[in-house]
Structures are given as C-alpha cells and as structure tokens.
Scaffold this motif. Structure first.
Motif, PDB file in Angstrom:
ATOM      1  N   ILE A 111       1.388  10.753  21.661  1.00  0.00           N
ATOM      2  CA  ILE A 111       2.232   9.909  22.501  1.00  0.00           C
ATOM      3  C   ILE A 111       2.491  10.127  24.260  1.00  0.00           C
ATOM      4  O   ILE A 111       1.910   9.893  25.192  1.00  0.00           O
ATOM      5  CB  ILE A 111       3.370   8.986  22.646  1.00  0.00           C
ATOM      6  CG1 ILE A 111       2.790   8.425  21.625  1.00  0.00           C
ATOM      7  CG2 ILE A 111       3.487   7.541  23.948  1.00  0.00           C
ATOM      8  CD1 ILE A 111       4.029   7.555  20.936  1.00  0.00           C
ATOM      9  N   TYR A 133      15.700   6.730  16.226  1.00  0.00           N
ATOM     10  CA  TYR A 133      14.443   6.207  17.372  1.00  0.00           C
ATOM     11  C   TYR A 133      14.399   5.463  18.028  1.00  0.00           C
ATOM     12  O   TYR A 133      14.894   4.126  17.720  1.00  0.00           O
ATOM     13  CB  TYR A 133      13.811   7.408  17.055  1.00  0.00           C
ATOM     14  CG  TYR A 133      13.364   8.598  15.947  1.00  0.00           C
ATOM     15  CD1 TYR A 133      13.683   9.527  16.951  1.00  0.00           C
ATOM     16  CD2 TYR A 133      13.549   7.870  14.945  1.00  0.00           C
ATOM     17  CE1 TYR A 133      13.565  11.514  15.504  1.00  0.00           C
ATOM     18  CE2 TYR A 133      14.174   9.442  13.999  1.00  0.00           C
ATOM     19  CZ  TYR A 133      13.504  10.760  14.067  1.00  0.00           C
ATOM     20  OH  TYR A 133      13.967  11.856  13.752  1.00  0.00           O
ATOM     21  N   LEU A 153       8.685   1.107  15.143  1.00  0.00           N
ATOM     22  CA  LEU A 153      10.106   1.290  16.803  1.00  0.00           C
ATOM     23  C   LEU A 153       9.093   0.073  17.589  1.00  0.00           C
ATOM     24  O   LEU A 153       9.863  -0.184  18.704  1.00  0.00           O
ATOM     25  CB  LEU A 153       9.283   2.368  17.120  1.00  0.00           C
ATOM     26  CG  LEU A 153      10.254   4.257  15.983  1.00  0.00           C
ATOM     27  CD1 LEU A 153       9.542   5.176  16.863  1.00  0.00           C
ATOM     28  CD2 LEU A 153      11.530   3.701  16.523  1.00  0.00           C
ATOM     29  N   LEU A 154       7.397   0.206  17.354  1.00  0.00           N
ATOM     30  CA  LEU A 154       7.358  -1.243  18.732  1.00  0.00           C
ATOM     31  C   LEU A 154       7.945  -2.225  18.560  1.00  0.00           C
ATOM     32  O   LEU A 154       8.303  -3.315  18.858  1.00  0.00           O
ATOM     33  CB  LEU A 154       6.188  -1.255  17.790  1.00  0.00           C
ATOM     34  CG  LEU A 154       4.633   0.210  18.589  1.00  0.00           C
ATOM     35  CD1 LEU A 154       3.508   0.308  18.143  1.00  0.00           C
ATOM     36  CD2 LEU A 154       5.165  -0.262  20.634  1.00  0.00           C
ATOM     37  N   ARG A 205       5.171  11.466  18.736  1.00  0.00           N
ATOM     38  CA  ARG A 205       5.496  12.652  19.959  1.00  0.00           C
ATOM     39  C   ARG A 205       4.009  13.531  21.142  1.00  0.00           C
ATOM     40  O   ARG A 205       4.184  12.811  21.704  1.00  0.00           O
ATOM     41  CB  ARG A 205       6.450  13.413  20.223  1.00  0.00           C
ATOM     42  CG  ARG A 205       7.629  12.761  20.222  1.00  0.00           C
ATOM     43  CD  ARG A 205       8.861  13.141  20.169  1.00  0.00           C
ATOM     44  NE  ARG A 205      10.366  13.156  19.881  1.00  0.00           N
ATOM     45  CZ  ARG A 205      11.212  13.034  19.613  1.00  0.00           C
ATOM     46  NH1 ARG A 205      11.636  14.815  18.800  1.00  0.00           N
ATOM     47  NH2 ARG A 205      12.764  12.238  19.491  1.00  0.00           N
ATOM     48  N   LEU A 227      11.522   3.740  21.041  1.00  0.00           N
ATOM     49  CA  LEU A 227      10.393   3.769  21.508  1.00  0.00           C
ATOM     50  C   LEU A 227      10.312   3.262  22.976  1.00  0.00           C
ATOM     51  O   LEU A 227      10.308   1.939  22.764  1.00  0.00           O
ATOM     52  CB  LEU A 227       8.967   3.370  20.731  1.00  0.00           C
ATOM     53  CG  LEU A 227       7.450   3.743  21.304  1.00  0.00           C
ATOM     54  CD1 LEU A 227       7.317   5.410  21.311  1.00  0.00           C
ATOM     55  CD2 LEU A 227       6.420   2.667  20.924  1.00  0.00           C
ATOM     56  N   ARG A 228      10.075   3.143  24.269  1.00  0.00           N
ATOM     57  CA  ARG A 228      10.711   3.000  25.400  1.00  0.00           C
ATOM     58  C   ARG A 228       9.391   2.967  25.997  1.00  0.00           C
ATOM     59  O   ARG A 228       9.259   3.954  26.785  1.00  0.00           O
ATOM     60  CB  ARG A 228      11.980   4.398  26.328  1.00  0.00           C
ATOM     61  CG  ARG A 228      12.617   4.498  25.242  1.00  0.00           C
ATOM     62  CD  ARG A 228      13.974   3.359  25.543  1.00  0.00           C
ATOM     63  NE  ARG A 228      15.388   3.444  24.631  1.00  0.00           N
ATOM     64  CZ  ARG A 228      15.903   4.084  25.305  1.00  0.00           C
ATOM     65  NH1 ARG A 228      16.131   4.712  25.987  1.00  0.00           N
ATOM     66  NH2 ARG A 228      17.342   3.737  24.302  1.00  0.00           N
ATOM     67  N   ILE A 229       9.061   1.573  26.161  1.00  0.00           N
ATOM     68  CA  ILE A 229       7.738   1.471  26.837  1.00  0.00           C
ATOM     69  C   ILE A 229       8.032   0.513  27.827  1.00  0.00           C
ATOM     70  O   ILE A 229       8.684  -0.759  26.884  1.00  0.00           O
ATOM     71  CB  ILE A 229       6.801   1.241  25.905  1.00  0.00           C
ATOM     72  CG1 ILE A 229       6.960  -0.228  25.163  1.00  0.00           C
ATOM     73  CG2 ILE A 229       6.365   2.229  25.231  1.00  0.00           C
ATOM     74  CD1 ILE A 229       5.596  -0.177  23.768  1.00  0.00           C
ATOM     75  N   LEU A 254       5.173   4.438  13.767  1.00  0.00           N
ATOM     76  CA  LEU A 254       5.370   3.690  14.932  1.00  0.00           C
ATOM     77  C   LEU A 254       5.408   2.013  14.920  1.00  0.00           C
ATOM     78  O   LEU A 254       6.236   1.937  16.187  1.00  0.00           O
ATOM     79  CB  LEU A 254       3.607   3.940  15.810  1.00  0.00           C
ATOM     80  CG  LEU A 254       3.597   3.240  16.667  1.00  0.00           C
ATOM     81  CD1 LEU A 254       4.567   4.205  17.835  1.00  0.00           C
ATOM     82  CD2 LEU A 254       2.002   4.192  17.497  1.00  0.00           C
ATOM     83  N   VAL A 262       7.316  11.924  13.471  1.00  0.00           N
ATOM     84  CA  VAL A 262       7.799  11.483  14.889  1.00  0.00           C
ATOM     85  C   VAL A 262       7.992  12.740  15.270  1.00  0.00           C
ATOM     86  O   VAL A 262       7.476  12.722  16.811  1.00  0.00           O
ATOM     87  CB  VAL A 262       9.882  11.752  15.286  1.00  0.00           C
ATOM     88  CG1 VAL A 262      10.491  11.464  15.930  1.00  0.00           C
ATOM     89  CG2 VAL A 262       9.825  10.176  13.926  1.00  0.00           C
ATOM     90  N   VAL A 267       9.199   8.785  25.934  1.00  0.00           N
ATOM     91  CA  VAL A 267       8.686   7.913  25.210  1.00  0.00           C
ATOM     92  C   VAL A 267       9.617   7.656  23.602  1.00  0.00           C
ATOM     93  O   VAL A 267      10.014   6.379  23.750  1.00  0.00           O
ATOM     94  CB  VAL A 267       7.131   7.306  25.784  1.00  0.00           C
ATOM     95  CG1 VAL A 267       7.092   6.982  24.975  1.00  0.00           C
ATOM     96  CG2 VAL A 267       6.557   7.403  26.985  1.00  0.00           C
ATOM     97  N   LEU A 268       8.807   8.177  23.626  1.00  0.00           N
ATOM     98  CA  LEU A 268       9.183   8.363  22.038  1.00  0.00           C
ATOM     99  C   LEU A 268      10.960   9.247  21.629  1.00  0.00           C
ATOM    100  O   LEU A 268      10.906   9.999  21.898  1.00  0.00           O
ATOM    101  CB  LEU A 268       8.778   8.731  21.089  1.00  0.00           C
ATOM    102  CG  LEU A 268       8.929   8.258  19.295  1.00  0.00           C
ATOM    103  CD1 LEU A 268       7.868   8.684  18.319  1.00  0.00           C
ATOM    104  CD2 LEU A 268       9.937   8.252  18.534  1.00  0.00           C
TER     105      LEU A 268
END
Length: 989
Positions: free
Chosen positions: A82, A102, A41-42, A79, A104-106, A38, A75, A94-95
C-alpha cells in the motif's frame, strides 16, 4: 527525501473479488489470508480492529500456533504494497497501528462499498421526497459498482458472515431499484430482470410481488396470477406457510381489477422530442448480475476483448449458444456488466423468448428500443422502425444484449448498421447464418467451477465438510449451472439436510429430474422449452436415440435406431446438434448431455409408443449382431460360430481384416453392452438377439473388466427367459454366465452353469452351442484336477465338431484333450494330441487357433520334461497373442514360459517373464494367471538369492490357488514348508 505515497491515489474494491489499485495500476494483495486481513480492515471503515478480532475473523476457533506472528507478517506485507515508498522506520500513514490492533485510514471515495452506501442513502432520500426517477438513477448507479460476488474467495468466518450480509444488501437494493422502475413506468423493461431475480431467490416474496405488478401493468394478467399460484405452492412445500400480506394483497387487487395498480399517467407520459433530447438518459436495461457468478474466467476475458474491440465501421456481433440451463444468459449479463464503462451511451436488453411458444416480434422489440433511445413515436412498419433504430445508433456506442433468440431472421432487424456498438446474443441454436458473427459454444462447467458455484450458494464450510458428496451432487447435475444452482438452493433452504442426503436423492436417475426443481424453476421445464421447438421428426429422433444408454452413438447406430439411411439420419442428428439437444464432438458420433438423456427417456415413457421403441431397438440389435458375427469371422476365418436364436436381417458392417474388426470392437464395446442392457427385456424378439450378442461377445472380448456389468444383464435376461419358458435362450444364458465365472476363477460355479446349459439343450443336440458348453465344462473339470470326468465331455465335443465339419473347434479340442491326458498321467497321449492340434491349426491358417494350440503344447511339453522345446512353443504363442491383442493370454503364455526358463537356468529371464505376466494378470484381475505368475516369480527369486521376496510370492500364489480350489496349491505348500525348515546360517564368529 522521497515523496510519500498519497492516500488519495489508492482505490479498493470489495463488491466482487477483493482488489486494489494505485493510479489505476492493480496491486498484488498476496495470499487469500492476507487479503482477508485487508478485508476486515476495509469493512471497519477506519475503525481500529484488535489483533484478537482479526485472528478470530481469519481462523475462527482453530487458529494456528503462530497466528499472531502470521498476522503481523500479513500486515507488514500489506504496508509494503500500500505504501511502497514509505521510508524505513517511518510510521505508516494508511495501515496504522492502534493500541492492540490496526486501522486502515483511507479517505471517502476510495472504497467501492462506501460509494455504494452513499448512493443508496441518496436514493432513499430521493424516494422519501417522491423523486422516484432520481432514486432509480442512483440505485442503478449503486448496483453498477458490483462486479460479482462480494469478497469472492476470501477465507475465514468473518468474511463468510460479511459475504452473506453484502449479498443481502445487493438483492435488497435490486428490489428497491425494480420498485423505483415500476414507479416511473418502466414495467416492460423490468419484467425480465424481476423474472431472473425471482428465479435466483425463489423464497423472496417482495420480488414475486413486484414481478406480479410488472406483469399486470404489461397486460399479462394470467401470468401475474400464475406467479402467485407458483409462489404459494412453493412456500407451502418448502416452508409450510402461506404467502405474506403484501403478496396476498397484490393478488386480491389483481383479481378485483384495482385501477390503482396501474402507474399514474404522469409517470409514463412522454415529453416532446426536444424535451426528450435535452433530458435523454442513457438506457441501462441490463438485468442484475448474479452475486455468485463462478468460473469461465477465460471465456469472460475472450468475450470482453471481442465485444470491446469495435472499430466503429462494422458492428461487433457475438452469439452464445448452448443447451438450456448451461448459463448463457447469466454469462452474457455478467460480461455485459463488466463492459458497461466501455459503452457510455447505454445498454439495451430484451428477452426474445425464442425457446418459448410465442417468440418476441422484432417490430415490438424495436418499438421498445426506440422509446428507450429517446424517440417520441415509432413508425408503423418493421422496416421503418429498423431504419430509425439504425439511425439513432449510428453515432452512439451502445451494448445491445439480445437474450434467448429463436433464429437469425428474428435478429436481423435488431442489428445496428455502421456503428461502434456491439451486440451480444444468446440462443439455443448456433446461428451460423448470422454474417460475421463471433460464434461461441457455452459448455457445462468444469467440476471445479461447478463445486465453486455449489459452495457459493450453500456456504463454503458446509460444502467443504463433505467434499465427496458435493462432487457427487454436481456430477449428478451434469455440471449444468442451472441444475447445480437448483440443487444448491434446495439444500440451502433445508438446513437439516446434509450434502450426502442431497447426493443420495440425486443418485436415482429415474427421479433426478424431479429432484432438480425448486418452485417454478426446473431443469425439466428448461429442457422442455428446447424440446418443444423441435419438428415432429426431430422430436422422434431425440426420443429414440435415448433408448440405448451408451456414452455416444456412431452414425450407423443412429440410422439403425431411426430406421433411415445414413444421410437422413445424419441430417436429423445434425438438426438436433444445431438446436443444442445433442452434441457432436467427433464427426459422425453423437452424444447427449446426461440430463438431456434423462429428459429424452422420460419423454419415451410419456409417449408409450412401445411398438416403435421396440422396433428401433430390434433394428439396432439386429445390425450389431450381424456386425459382431462379421467381426468374429474376420478375426478367425472358418471358425464355426454358435447358432443364433435371431437370424440377422441386416448385413452388418464388413471388415477388411482382423485389425479392423478389433478396432471396431474396441470403439463400440460400450455401445454393444448398452444395447444388450436395453434388449434384455420381457419381449423375446429383443431378448434373443441381446443374448446372441453376449455369446459372440464372450468369444471375442476376453477382457474381464466388464464382467459385472454383463452378469447383471444376464440375471435380468434369465428372469425374463424363465417367465417365457424359453429353454433355448436359457441354455445360452447359462453358457455365457459360466464363461464369466470361469474367467473370474469361480470354477465350481462355472461347472454348475455349464451343466445347466447342457441340460437346457437336451441330450441329442448336434450344435456348436453344445460343443462350446461341453468343452468349457471339461476345461473347468480339468482345472479342478478331475481329468477322468473331463475326458468324456472333451470327446463328446470333438465328435460333434467333426460331424459339423468344424475343423477349428476340433483343433482346439485336441489341445484341450491333451491337458486331460496329462492330468491322467498319459504323457504320450498328451504330447501326441497336443502336436496333432498344432498341425491341424497350422493347416487351417487360423492364427488365434494356432496360438491356443501352441500354448497347450508348451504346457504339455513343460510337464513331460521338455522345458526347452516348451519355451520355443510358448514364445511363438506369445508373439501370436501379442499380434492379436489378446492381453490375458499374453499373461498366461508368459506365466507358463517363466518355469521353462527357470528349468533351463535362465534365472533373470524367468523372473522378468513372471513379473510381466503378473502385471498383466493384476491389470485384468485374472486370479489363476496371478497364481501362476506369483509361483514362477517366487521360485525365480529364491534362485536369485532373494528368499524373503520369493517366499512372499509363493505364499501369495498358494493363497490364490487354495481359494480357487485347484491342485497347484499342493506342491507350493511343500515348497513353502521347505523354505521354513532350511537351516539358518551360523552366527558370525
């Protein structure tokens, strides 16, 4: 159809422990490895990350065989956490999967790092336009987003690299915030924070430059120049370079009195009261939180609960007390930052300098606070300022951090009245006189917490590569946070050093405090501040109590060392406890933190008051010797003790019975040994009572586990006694040394030592000392199967005992004499002598002597063909040994009992007795007893049909007896050979 989770309800944190929330409810992010995925990805801010990059970032060049499968599992679980309401087989929002990886769309604002970057960029823009006040506000806000060390606990090389990058961003931002504060005239408010940051990062010149500027603007020019001197020395010692141009320029300008160093008047001019009220900004004066805060999670939670629970009627006051360097300020600042949101009207901070020579004046502190609270002017008197301060805080909810307080008198004007505010105080004293305060003692870190702090500074991989050395380092630091931080910072600045190199440097106690310093940050300096606050008598007590390196000191020993009665000694010791220079975990017993003891011992060296130090040690040795002799008399009434070289002046402690005496011996054995080690010096006045103590100790404590420590002390004593040509002391040293060698099964060496003791005594001595030396020499000669040589020494000792009227010694000698007769084949004389010994011992009423003579009679009866009667005597001896808590002789009596039971056909009982004897002998490392127990157990097991195990025991016994050089080896050899020649069973038809 269920509603899908909306992305904007999620919030993520990486500027601290990695966490996530949905609608302010915390989410469980799984294992550290899953959190590492995580994190990667962040930190890529929505950009795709390939599977290979994730694997490399998590495991480096050593991925597990199923790394990709594990990654997919992580992952999938993320998911689920999240987007818990996402329908099965519905694409994630989101993920998301992107090509071979992968993303992470935030949305913006969901990640604290993005918010930090935004405010940092806005601050840079404000600074470029000359709006330093806005820049400062934005930087304060940006740094408030941090809640500890970034990515704390996240594993893998990617996280480690990012952790270092973010730590650099944090300290750089803190530098810029301090620079902005100086631009707007907040130099007084910034000094404490800059001092803290400079100590934490001693090689960052920009911080030192800003600190010099802040001090200069506060009118503290000498301190500003001192910062430059210390920095230059540090850079030369650590890096071999001179300070950079920026630092040098500030130094030159301060020396020249450059007026442009002072802030523009406009930046510090105060507006009217109305304007201030309209433009009031809640003060945010807290120093920076450290990025590598470790441990104390329970205490942090407790403090947050207490400080945040104010009712609005009474101010919540919490006081943290502890020794210098234990991390009070770091803890307080960390907790205060975590509570910022609960105190929306701001946070006040000041360093009250209570541990220094010039504590802060409360009136001056109130003037600074009133200015921060928006007051345009401060009243003249302390009382008027305190009243206005209480008025301004009455309707506000603020957190006031009062660091490094001297005492309650300094604090009282700074405590608000009726308010929902909270006050957090740190002090080296406990401040018990503060009414209603929640008092907390801050102790050193646990080993695990200390290792976590060490690893955070030097790098987790570097610490994990040498775990034993890392533990040795933090142990040498006494688990004191300041010491651990300094040691780790030194190692971090020396990439060619290993952790083991540092551990070796810290292993030398005499040099340890010198090693625990970096630039102007030093454990010795920090402890010295507390020492400097002590009164003359307290400082003297602090030094003298360190003369003995005992784990702790009872009040009686404190009084002896200080030369006072116990009431006065307790008052001084409790004053040191109150000042956190001494610890008291059990009423009436006191101890030092390890580093405080080293500091106290160094102060003794500096004072060089050897006469006072020797007098203190002599008082303690005198009292301990008197008490030890009293204990010996309580345990064995009417027994004659070895004549002391030093006649005690003190009456010593008295004991109601033998149990009380043995309890005292158990609790104070460490004190006695430490006092002996301190006393075996060149001065005869200390050397003689120390050796006397060892002689009494040998007769009372038969546990060999301290043997090596005593041997070292005897070696030192021997050197000094020889330099003084002190034959009387040398005779006792040789006797004590021989006793230890005898217990350890070193019979040849023991013989040499006992003979030397007799030589030093001369030929005509009629003393108990000669009785003991002759008796013990005869014992080792008997064990070596030389009874004819032993007999005259037994007889000499018996004659002297009779002349001295030492009936107890004579009874024991009759028992020992019986063993010599037995060795010579004189069975009737052996039985008669052993029986006479028991009769004399029973008549004396001396239980230890009776146990010893019963034991000798049992051995003789077993060897002369009376195993049943021998077993009876040995059982009685065993019961007495148990009641007297003479553990090693419990083992010997059981080892001798087992062959008697075996001869009587009681095979299981024999094996059980031998097993128990062997366990005791192994516990106490008593070789001869192990040999006896193994021999008996081996024979019992053979009879019980366990030949393989029985033979192994016999072989072990034979090996022990052969090494000891005793005659018991020969019959065992025959028995072992017999087992090897027994015909084997015929093959099955």
């Amino acid at each position: 159809m269920e509603l899908r989770e909306k992305p904007h309800t999620l919030r993520f944190q990486v500027l601290g422990p990695v966490q996530a929330w949905r609608e302010e409810q915390p989410l469980s992010l799984g294992s550290p490895q899953q959190q590492a995925v995580l994190t990667a990805l962040l930190l890529n801010h929505g950009r795709p990350v390939s599977t290979q990059d994730l694997v490399d970032g998590l495991w480096g060049d050593r991925p597990p065989p199923q790394a990709v499968a594990a990654l997919r599992t992580y992952v999938s679980r993320l998911r689920t956490v999240i987007e818990p309401h996402r329908e099965v087989r519905t694409p994630a929002e989101v993920l998301v999967s992107v090509s071979d990886g992968y993303a992470l769309r935030i949305p913006p604002g969901s990640l604290d790092l993005a918010a930090f970057e935004g405010e940092y960029a806005a601050a840079a823009t404000a600074r470029s336009t000359g709006d330093f006040r806005e820049s400062h506000r934005l930087l304060v806000s940006a740094l408030s987003l941090w809640s500890g060390r970034a990515l704390a606990g996240i594993p893998g090389p990617y996280a480690e690299a990012q952790r270092m990058r973010l730590a650099e961003r944090q300290i750089t931002t803190a530098e810029e915030r301090c620079a902005a504060a100086l631009e707007i005239g907040l130099h007084a408010e910034t000094v404490a924070e800059l001092s803290s940051l400079a100590a934490e990062h001693p090689l960052r010149e920009r911080l030192r430059e800003l600190l010099m500027l802040a001090l200069y603007r506060c009118g503290r020019q000498a301190e500003a120049l001192g910062v430059y001197t210390d920095t230059r020395k540090l850079l030369i010692e650590e890096l071999g370079v001179e300070p950079g141009a920026g630092l040098g320029a500030v130094h030159t300008r301060i020396l020249a009195g450059d007026p442009t160093l002072m802030p523009p008047l406009a930046s510090v001019a105060r507006s009217s009261v109305a304007d201030e009220a309209a433009a009031f900004v809640p003060p945010a004066q807290l120093p920076a939180d450290v990025s590598d805060f470790s441990g104390r999670s329970e205490l942090v939670g407790e403090l947050q609960h207490v400080l945040g629970s104010g009712s609005g009627q009474a101010v919540v006051v919490t006081s943290l007390a502890g020794i210098g360097g234990v991390g009070k300020t770091t803890l307080a600042v960390h907790v205060a930052h975590r509570l910022r949101s609960e105190f929306p009207d701001g946070q006040l901070y000041t360093d009250l300098r209570g541990a220094g020579a010039s504590p802060a004046d409360p009136a001056v502190v109130l003037g600074d606070f009133l200015y921060a609270l928006g007051a345009s002017e401060s009243p003249d008197t302390l009382e008027q300022r305190a009243a206005l301060y209480r008025s301004l805080l009455a309707d506000r909810r603020m957190l006031i951090l009062l660091d490094n307080a001297k005492d309650a008198q300094q604090l009282r004007p700074l405590i608000p009245g009726i308010s929902s505010s909270a006050v957090l105080v740190t002090s080296r004293s406990r401040l018990a006189e503060l009414p209603g305060a929640h008092l907390v003692d801050v102790e050193e870190l646990t080993p695990e917490e200390a290792l976590a702090l060490f690893s955070a500074i030097v790098g987790e991989q570097r610490a994990a590569a040498e775990p034993e050395a890392a533990l040795a380092v933090v142990t040498a630091c006494g688990f004191l946070p300041l010491a651990v931080r300094i040691a780790a910072a030194r190692l971090a600045s020396r990439p060619r050093w290993s952790v083991s190199d540092l551990a070796r440097r810290l292993a030398d106690q005499r040099k340890r405090l010198s090693e625990l310093q970096l630039g102007n940050l030093a454990v010795e300096t920090t402890i010295g501040l507390g020492y400097g606050q002590l009164k003359t008598e307290e400082a003297r007590a602090f030094r003298l109590l360190s003369l003995v390196d005992s784990p702790d000191l009872p009040l009686t020993a404190v009084a002896d060392l200080l030369g006072t009665d116990q009431d006065a000694a307790e008052a001084l010791a409790e004053a040191l406890v109150e000042a956190n220079m001494l610890e008291c975990f059990t009423p009436g017993r006191y101890r030092y933190h390890d580093l405080l003891r080293l500091f106290a011992q160094r102060q003794n060296e500096k004072h060089r008051d050897t006469s006072a130090q020797h007098a203190a040690l002599l008082r303690l040795l005198d009292a301990l010797l008197a008490t030890m002799r009293n204990a010996a008399q309580a345990i064995e009434p009417d027994d004659m003790l070895t004549e002391p070289l030093h006649r005690p002046v003190s009456p010593g402690l008295s004991f109601s019975d033998s149990d009380a005496a043995r309890d005292w011996l158990r609790s104070e054995l460490a004190l006695v040994l430490s006092s002996v080690e301190a006393g075996v010096q060149e001065q005869l006045e200390l050397l003689r009572p120390a050796v006397d103590l060892l002689i009494v100790l040998n007769g009372l404590v038969e546990d060999p586990t301290h043997g090596q420590r005593i041997r070292v002390a005897l070696d030192v004593a021997d050197t000094h006694a020889r330099s003084n040509s002190d034959a009387a002391t040398l005779a006792r040293i040789q006797l004590a040394r021989g006793f230890l060698q005898h217990v350890a099964g070193e019979y040849h060496e023991a013989e040499v030592s006992f003979r030397r003791s007799l030589e030093f005594q001369g030929k005509d001595g009629q003393t108990q000392l000669r009785v003991n030396a002759a008796n013990l020499l005869a014992v080792v000669l008997s064990l070596a199967d030389r009874p004819a040589e032993a007999l005259p020494f037994f007889q000499e000792a018996r004659v002297i005992s009779r002349n001295l009227g030492a009936t107890i010694s004579e009874a024991r000698l009759l028992g020992n004499l019986a063993r010599a007769h037995l060795g010579l084949g004189q069975h009737d004389e052996a039985v008669g002598s052993a029986q006479a010994a028991v009769v004399a011992a029973r008549a004396s009423g001396n239980a230890p002597c009776l146990a010893d003579t019963l034991y000798q009679l049992g051995v003789v009866l077993r060897s002369t063909g009376s195993p049943g009667e021998a077993a009876t005597r040995l059982r009685e001896a065993h019961r007495l040994y148990q009641s007297e808590q003479r553990r090693i002789w419990e083992g010997y009596s059981l080892a001798r009992l087992a062959p008697c039971l075996l001869a009587d056909g009681q095979l299981p009982e024999a094996a059980e007795a031998a097993e128990e004897a062997l366990a005791i002998a192994q516990e106490l490392d008593a070789a001869y007893c192990q040999g006896l127990a193994n021999a008996a157990l081996g024979e019992a097991l053979l009879e019980l049909g366990q030949p393989a195990r029985g033979l192994a025991c016999l072989q072990e016994a034979h090996s022990i007896f052969t090494r000891l050089g005793v005659p018991e080896a020969l019959p065992l050899q025959d028995l072992i050979e017999q087992q090897h020649t027994e015909p084997s069973a015929p093959p099955a038809p």
